[in-house]
Design an enzyme around this catalytic site. Sequence first.
Site, PDB file in Angstrom:
ATOM      1  NE  ARG A 133      51.867 -15.818  23.110  1.00 57.88           N
ATOM      2  CZ  ARG A 133      51.803 -15.099  24.221  1.00 57.88           C
ATOM      3  NH1 ARG A 133      52.821 -15.071  25.053  1.00 57.88           N
ATOM      4  NH2 ARG A 133      50.750 -14.385  24.502  1.00 57.88           N
ATOM      5  CD  GLU A 194      46.984  -4.730  27.185  1.00 57.77           C
ATOM      6  OE1 GLU A 194      47.589  -5.774  27.486  1.00 57.77           O
ATOM      7  OE2 GLU A 194      47.507  -3.832  26.503  1.00 57.77           O
ATOM      8  CG  ASP A 316      48.362  -2.278  22.848  1.00 57.14           C
ATOM      9  OD1 ASP A 316      49.096  -2.503  23.829  1.00 57.14           O
ATOM     10  OD2 ASP A 316      47.681  -3.167  22.293  1.00 57.14           O
ATOM     11  CG  HIS A 605      32.752  -9.571  26.667  1.00 61.05           C
ATOM     12  ND1 HIS A 605      32.465 -10.875  26.323  1.00 61.05           N
ATOM     13  CD2 HIS A 605      32.865  -9.569  28.021  1.00 61.05           C
ATOM     14  CE1 HIS A 605      32.383 -11.611  27.423  1.00 61.05           C
ATOM     15  NE2 HIS A 605      32.630 -10.845  28.463  1.00 61.05           N
ATOM     16  CG  MET A 645      30.792 -12.542  33.593  1.00 64.81           C
ATOM     17  SD  MET A 645      31.598 -11.042  32.990  1.00 64.81           S
ATOM     18  CE  MET A 645      30.654  -9.783  33.858  1.00 64.81           C
TER      19      MET A 645
HETATM   20 CA    CA Z   1      49.392  -4.597  24.810  1.00 63.04          CA
END
Ligand code: CA
Length: 674
Positions: A133, A194, A316, A605, A645
Amino acid sequence: MTMRTAITLTTLLMAGVLQAQPAAVDQQRLLNADADVGNWLTYGRTYQEQRFSPLDQINDENIDQLGLAWSLELPTNQNVESTPLAIDGVLYLTLPWSRVVAVDGATGEQLWLYDPEVPGEWNINVCCGFDNRGAAAYEGKIIFGTLDGRLIALDAGTGQPVWSIQATPEGRYSITGAPRVADGKVFIGSAGGEFDVRGHIDAYDVNTGERLWRFFTVPGNPADGFEDDTQAMIAETWIEEGWWDKGPGGTVWDAITYDPQTDLVIFGTGNGAPWDAVDRDAGQGDNLFLSSIVAVHADDGTYAWHYQETPWETWDYDTGQQLMLLDMEVDGQMRHVVTQASKNGFFYVLDAATGEFLSGENYTEVNWATGINKETGRPFIVPEARYNITGAVYNLVPGPAGGHAWQPMSYSPNTGLVYIPATTHWTLVGDFDARAEHLKENPNARQSFTGRLVAWDPVNQREVWRGEEQINPRGGVQVIGGALTTAGNIVFNGNLPNQEFVAYRATDGERLWSFDTKTAVFPGAISYLVDGEQYIAIAVGGPVQGGYYAPNGARLLVFKLGGEDSIPDLPAFTQRPIAPPEQFASAEVISAGGRAFEANCATCHAHGVGRGRSSFPDLRRTPALHSQELFDNIVLGGQLSANGMVSFSEYIDAGDTEAIRAYIVSLAEKALEE
Ligand code: CA
């Protein structure tokens, strides 16, 4: 700095009289950033992070003459979320995968590009895209963080590294937010909430990269001894033992501000890890400092105050949204406050020196709490919203996309209004099977995502006007861009669904002007002067025409009065079709696959499609659905690890992958039906 001085300096530079020192930003200049009208010296323009430009050459009377001065194609097809810096005619812009580019602000000529070569494998530790950012500037250096947790200082003139250090502890951390600098210190946190990490914010010496202090936002294992009294204090709010092995989150991933008036670093912390508060701490402690605004002393990182927005957080509800310092009236008295339009849907006003809760009202739809107790500052939580206690499904608003995310808001001292990129995200929360059952019985259950620019009066805590409703037809987790206000009585804002950059009149919200960006517009714009002429710059680029593999028209667009440049249409691109093989598994296996998918795959995903729609491939279209061998080569064998991946063989085995493949086939079939 006046415009006349700017011209004089530039004239001298052009005449070769002066040697330009690029990014000549020091503490005095940062303190006076607001009066330095032609520049954008720090992420939020000033320490107050108000994102207001005092320039008014472009205004609500002449904006119909605003046109593209130049554009620069950006070498990415990923989401662009960066706010450039504008320093003495040079723009410094960070790019996806933590690259940085320097550009001549008048001509668009690229001066240098630096690539820190983040390994593709690090993708697995990144929740929400490869974005960055912004950067900080100080004494000739451009300082920024990388996806793999490095903090790097570049020579602003050459784009070559001056120093580079690892700014995260060991673990699945990443840096996407902009550093802030004050008095020779760089302040930076990290993302990773996360992925079960322990949140922190650090200070580094701007000249050497040496770490000066680190403040953890959540406690570690008491058996290892607490780092200080603050850690002992917050550990009291964690009840069930073992939290230390679970994360437990609270990352400082975006919102950091330095307040020169109090000499405090004020920052917002992220959600708990894991999200489900019962899994994290069944003892129902408040879990400090999750979802909190916290202040520490800039010189040594010691605790000053905190205010927790969402106790025992489970939805969250990051507190990572921009923190804005204002001097405004509260109950008839002038107060120095810190404000935030939080992800949980409330607009908070706190005393910046003490953290005292002054007011909080919802600026978007909210149904997890009915309001905030004025005395204690604690929310009145709706018991049904605690899906993990009731065991029932709840249609929650705001959902995890929030009422407001990282997209910057902006304040105009002329209107006294804060312009919030606000969203309304309805989503079902609860157990995976219960949600599937609920949707079967209630096919119209609301899971919608809309946004609008809201002009908010922070003194009276009420909406004054709102821009047009924006609905994202492509889904994904973003619907509206950041805001910039100027003294020209204009507020600029990105409209994602329409792929346009829009100007509204700041006082009443009348739509005055727009530009077809041909791609999504996520970040906030900036304004600056070169040779006395005002420019507006916005970095664009987001999911269009089919995600991961498609070009997305990422550009730096720069506008001026009388600008006549244009941008080409996007090159044609056709997605791979959704063409799944015939379903080969039972409903039971598909359901088991769905659970395994949610636990292992959904972070990147989501719904099989790909979070953010461009950062990860749409699995419903992958040829690997037709071959278990190919599927396993990728998922277990790590065939695509350079793309990020990596192998999941540590977490799942061949039985799981077959069920997961069956689940994705079911998602593809569902998409074909729609
Ligand atoms: Ca979060």
